[in-house]
Design a protein around this motif. Structure first.
Motif, mmCIF file in Angstrom:
data_model
loop_
_atom_site.group_PDB
_atom_site.id
_atom_site.type_symbol
_atom_site.label_atom_id
_atom_site.label_comp_id
_atom_site.label_asym_id
_atom_site.label_seq_id
_atom_site.Cartn_x
_atom_site.Cartn_y
_atom_site.Cartn_z
ATOM 1 N N UNK A 45 0.835 -1.188 0.000
ATOM 2 C CA UNK A 45 0.000 0.000 0.000
ATOM 3 C C UNK A 45 0.876 1.246 0.000
ATOM 4 N N UNK A 46 0.393 2.284 -0.682
ATOM 5 C CA UNK A 46 1.080 3.589 -0.715
ATOM 6 C C UNK A 46 2.551 3.460 -1.095
ATOM 7 N N UNK A 47 2.831 2.605 -2.061
ATOM 8 C CA UNK A 47 4.205 2.434 -2.508
ATOM 9 C C UNK A 47 5.054 1.554 -1.619
ATOM 10 N N UNK A 48 4.490 1.055 -0.512
ATOM 11 C CA UNK A 48 5.228 0.181 0.390
ATOM 12 C C UNK A 48 4.966 -1.266 0.012
ATOM 13 N N UNK A 49 5.991 -2.124 0.062
ATOM 14 C CA UNK A 49 5.799 -3.531 -0.314
ATOM 15 C C UNK A 49 4.962 -4.281 0.713
ATOM 16 N N UNK A 50 4.456 -5.423 0.317
ATOM 17 C CA UNK A 50 3.689 -6.259 1.233
ATOM 18 C C UNK A 50 4.573 -6.739 2.380
ATOM 19 N N UNK A 51 3.965 -6.931 3.539
ATOM 20 C CA UNK A 51 4.675 -7.424 4.711
ATOM 21 C C UNK A 51 4.114 -8.794 5.074
ATOM 22 N N UNK A 52 4.929 -9.817 4.904
ATOM 23 C CA UNK A 52 4.492 -11.181 5.188
ATOM 24 C C UNK A 52 5.475 -11.847 6.137
ATOM 25 N N UNK A 53 4.942 -12.528 7.150
ATOM 26 C CA UNK A 53 5.774 -13.228 8.124
ATOM 27 C C UNK A 53 5.202 -14.614 8.369
ATOM 28 N N UNK A 54 6.079 -15.620 8.388
ATOM 29 C CA UNK A 54 5.653 -16.980 8.698
ATOM 30 C C UNK A 54 6.331 -17.446 9.979
ATOM 31 N N UNK A 55 5.742 -18.465 10.607
ATOM 32 C CA UNK A 55 6.228 -18.938 11.900
ATOM 33 C C UNK A 55 6.413 -20.453 11.843
ATOM 34 N N UNK A 56 7.595 -20.912 12.273
ATOM 35 C CA UNK A 56 7.924 -22.327 12.271
ATOM 36 C C UNK A 56 8.155 -22.780 13.707
ATOM 37 N N UNK A 57 7.552 -23.913 14.078
ATOM 38 C CA UNK A 57 7.623 -24.411 15.451
ATOM 39 C C UNK A 57 8.376 -25.738 15.498
ATOM 40 N N UNK A 58 9.001 -26.013 16.647
ATOM 41 C CA UNK A 58 9.685 -27.296 16.802
ATOM 42 C C UNK A 58 8.697 -28.351 17.275
ATOM 43 N N UNK A 59 9.196 -29.561 17.511
ATOM 44 C CA UNK A 59 8.321 -30.681 17.869
ATOM 45 C C UNK A 59 7.646 -30.487 19.222
#
Length: 382
Positions: free
Chosen positions: A293-307
């Motif tokens: 939005x407004x010339x700013x790139x998308x912000x995406x975050x993923x989360x990885x968990x241990x066993x």
């Protein structure tokens, strides 16, 4: 290759003493050189089951380090050391309350944290911080509580050699022990007659009032200033029969929230647009996304968990931070365009207190000692 955490050795009492974390060779943190693909950790125990030492691998400029805990005759931790000294001594009251900590890498430049308690109740009445480079205390908090144990005042008498203001904070509660008023008077007096905008002062003056609905949730938050009052209203209940989730905020900073059938937040305000959250089958946050939005790139975050279900990696797509969580150590890979920066952070704790942090960058490492308020929030770094 999968992300693997395994126990490689047990002691005679069945306690895990050696563990290994294996990361895939194509993991960006490994490819960047921040960490090795295989990371080994060690824990040693005393006969009574308390931890005597822990060992963490070299990562992101932080050294391979074995940290030893030394105990007094009553089995309470009193010293902490590793690549340098961290805790010179811990003193306890006769009831085992944390009385004084002396922190420092050497005996000639130390930080002292001292606590005082109320006889009978054991409630904290004062917490102070001092070092050998300032003539006065860096923090000097006096606490008062009502008969239910609610904090009614926090008075900070320290001015850091006159560079800061005295800070007085006052609090009142309703019959259900809910905070109703919080303000910062000019003097150490919490009388309600002094609760006026003209009498506000301190390092960060404020006066905020709170009301609640019949379910006990915050209903209205009112901020009082010399230019007038502003209110924030909180609204609850979804159209799918969920009466308690916060669905909207109206006022100076309006916001809306939506939820799935399990009560997990689906959308909420982000830093630049509405943020969407997805959850895995175990009810843990899997990802967050915000559109460009407004010339700013998308912000995406993923989360990885241990066993074990603990967060292992928080990964940003594009610009942002990717963080690997290794117990007391964090490895951060920051991407900004074509530039990638690696930093390492390691925390040191004793007697339930985080007392030091070592940070590593391309220019070397820095050790800082930490002091907290009564909530455990670190507010001073030396």
């Amino acid at each position: 290759m999968a992300y693997t955490r395994q126990v490689t050795s047990y002691d005679t009492l069945g306690r895990a003493t050696d563990t290994r974390l294996t990361l895939p060779a194509d993991e960006p943190l490994v490819k960047s050189g921040a960490v090795a693909s295989t990371l080994d950790f060690e824990t040693d125990y005393r006969l009574d089951g308390t931890v005597s030492s822990t060992t963490e691998p070299a990562v992101a400029g932080l050294p391979h380090e074995s940290t030893q805990i030394h105990y007094n005759a009553f089995g309470l931790p009193e010293q902490l050391s590793g690549t340098s000294n961290y805790v010179q001594n811990v003193a306890y009251s006769q009831l085992g309350q944390l009385w004084q900590l002396r922190l420092g890498a050497t005996n000639t430049n130390t930080v002292s944290i001292a606590n005082s308690y109320e006889a009978g109740t054991g409630r904290l009445t004062n917490s102070s911080v001092s070092d050998e480079t300032h003539s006065g205390r860096l923090q000097d908090l006096d606490f008062t509580q009502d008969q239910a144990g609610n904090v009614t005042s926090i008075f900070d008498k320290a001015t850091i050699d006159g560079t800061s203001k005295l800070d007085y904070q006052c609090f009142t509660y309703d019959g259900y022990l809910r905070l109703t008023e919080a303000w910062t008077p000019k003097t150490a007096d919490c009388a309600t007659t002094g609760r006026t905008t003209t009498n506000l002062d301190g390092a960060a003056p404020y006066w905020t009032s709170y009301t609640y609905n019949t379910a006990g949730q915050r209903k209205i938050e009112t901020t009082h200033t010399s230019t007038g009052n502003s209110s924030t209203n909180y609204n609850y209940g979804t159209t799918t029969g969920q009466p308690h989730p916060l669905t909207s905020i109206t006022g100076e900073h309006p916001a809306t929230y939506t939820y799935d059938k399990s009560g997990n937040t689906r959308t909420r305000p982000g830093t630049q647009a509405t943020q969407t959250l997805t959850w895995n089958s175990e009810g843990k946050l899997a990802s967050t996304t915000e559109p460009a939005t407004s010339g700013k790139p998308a912000l995406n975050t993923s989360y990885l968990y241990d066993a074990d279900g603990g967060l292992l990696i928080r990964r940003a797509t594009g610009d942002g931070d990717t963080v690997l969580y290794l117990g007391a150590t964090e490895v951060r890979l920051t991407t900004k365009g074509a530039t990638k920066t690696i930093t390492g952070t390691r925390y040191y704790s004793i007697a339930g207190q985080n007392i030091a942090v070592r940070t590593a960058t391309t220019t070397g490492t820095k050790l800082s000692f930490l002091a907290a308020d009564h909530h455990g929030t670190r507010c001073i770094a030396l």
